[in-house]
Design a protein around this motif. Structure first.
Motif, mmCIF file in Angstrom:
data_model
loop_
_atom_site.group_PDB
_atom_site.id
_atom_site.type_symbol
_atom_site.label_atom_id
_atom_site.label_comp_id
_atom_site.label_asym_id
_atom_site.label_seq_id
_atom_site.Cartn_x
_atom_site.Cartn_y
_atom_site.Cartn_z
ATOM 1 N N ILE A 1 28.112 -61.745 70.151
ATOM 2 C CA ILE A 1 26.990 -60.830 69.942
ATOM 3 C C ILE A 1 27.175 -60.068 68.637
ATOM 4 N N GLU A 2 28.358 -59.542 68.415
ATOM 5 C CA GLU A 2 28.624 -58.802 67.179
ATOM 6 C C GLU A 2 28.469 -59.722 65.967
ATOM 7 N N ARG A 3 28.967 -60.938 66.062
ATOM 8 C CA ARG A 3 28.862 -61.901 64.960
ATOM 9 C C ARG A 3 27.398 -62.223 64.655
ATOM 10 N N LEU A 4 26.603 -62.470 65.701
ATOM 11 C CA LEU A 4 25.189 -62.788 65.488
ATOM 12 C C LEU A 4 24.409 -61.591 64.962
ATOM 13 N N ARG A 5 24.763 -60.395 65.402
ATOM 14 C CA ARG A 5 24.098 -59.198 64.876
ATOM 15 C C ARG A 5 24.344 -59.085 63.367
ATOM 16 N N GLN B 1 22.289 -59.915 57.783
ATOM 17 C CA GLN B 1 22.368 -60.592 56.482
ATOM 18 C C GLN B 1 21.127 -61.430 56.209
ATOM 19 N N ALA B 2 20.558 -61.995 57.267
ATOM 20 C CA ALA B 2 19.377 -62.853 57.131
ATOM 21 C C ALA B 2 18.070 -62.058 57.164
ATOM 22 N N ARG B 3 18.198 -60.726 57.263
ATOM 23 C CA ARG B 3 17.024 -59.841 57.358
ATOM 24 C C ARG B 3 16.201 -60.122 58.605
ATOM 25 N N LEU B 4 16.911 -60.381 59.689
ATOM 26 C CA LEU B 4 16.294 -60.541 61.005
ATOM 27 C C LEU B 4 16.745 -59.358 61.841
ATOM 28 N N ASP B 5 15.896 -58.870 62.685
ATOM 29 C CA ASP B 5 16.223 -57.723 63.524
ATOM 30 C C ASP B 5 17.446 -58.043 64.385
ATOM 31 N N PRO B 6 18.569 -57.329 64.210
ATOM 32 C CA PRO B 6 19.771 -57.590 65.002
ATOM 33 C C PRO B 6 19.551 -57.427 66.505
ATOM 34 N N ASP B 7 18.665 -56.518 66.894
ATOM 35 C CA ASP B 7 18.364 -56.356 68.331
ATOM 36 C C ASP B 7 17.718 -57.621 68.886
#
Length: 103
Positions: free
Chosen positions: A60-64, A69-75
């Motif tokens: 989860i932390e890695r994907l957040r 970095q990809a400018r996608l909402d981490p939530d």
């Protein structure tokens, strides 16, 4: 009319790109689940728990971070991964039950 025709053509192009991305995502998810099925079988064969909270927290932390970095909402990325993890655990539990019955 040309402006409307250009907009319609752009819309068709964008939708085709979205369709291509959706197709790629389905194939990637399929490959991911092929791998997690093998993990489930390995866990069941060695009587390991279906869930691994440390691994899940790490993922989860890695994907957040990747999402940020990809400018996608981490939530959103976390919700997506949490859904995938629940499905994987559900499958691992089913494999574990099946292996216990066979064993």
């Amino acid at each position: 009319m040309k402006h409307i025709d250009d907009a319609a053509e752009s819309l068709i192009d964008l939708r085709q790109s979205i369709d291509n991305i959706d197709s790629a995502m389905i194939y990637m998810l399929s490959e991911r689940f092929r791998c997690t099925k093998r993990v489930g079988a390995l866990k069941a064969a060695h009587d390991l728990p279906a869930a691994d909270p440390d691994r899940e927290a790490y993922q989860i932390e890695r994907l957040r971070k990747l999402a940020d970095q990809a400018r996608l909402d981490p939530d959103f990325a976390e919700k997506y991964l949490s859904f995938i993890i629940r499905e994987v655990i559900r499958h691992h539990e089913a494999v574990g039950r099946s292996t216990a019955v066979q064993g």
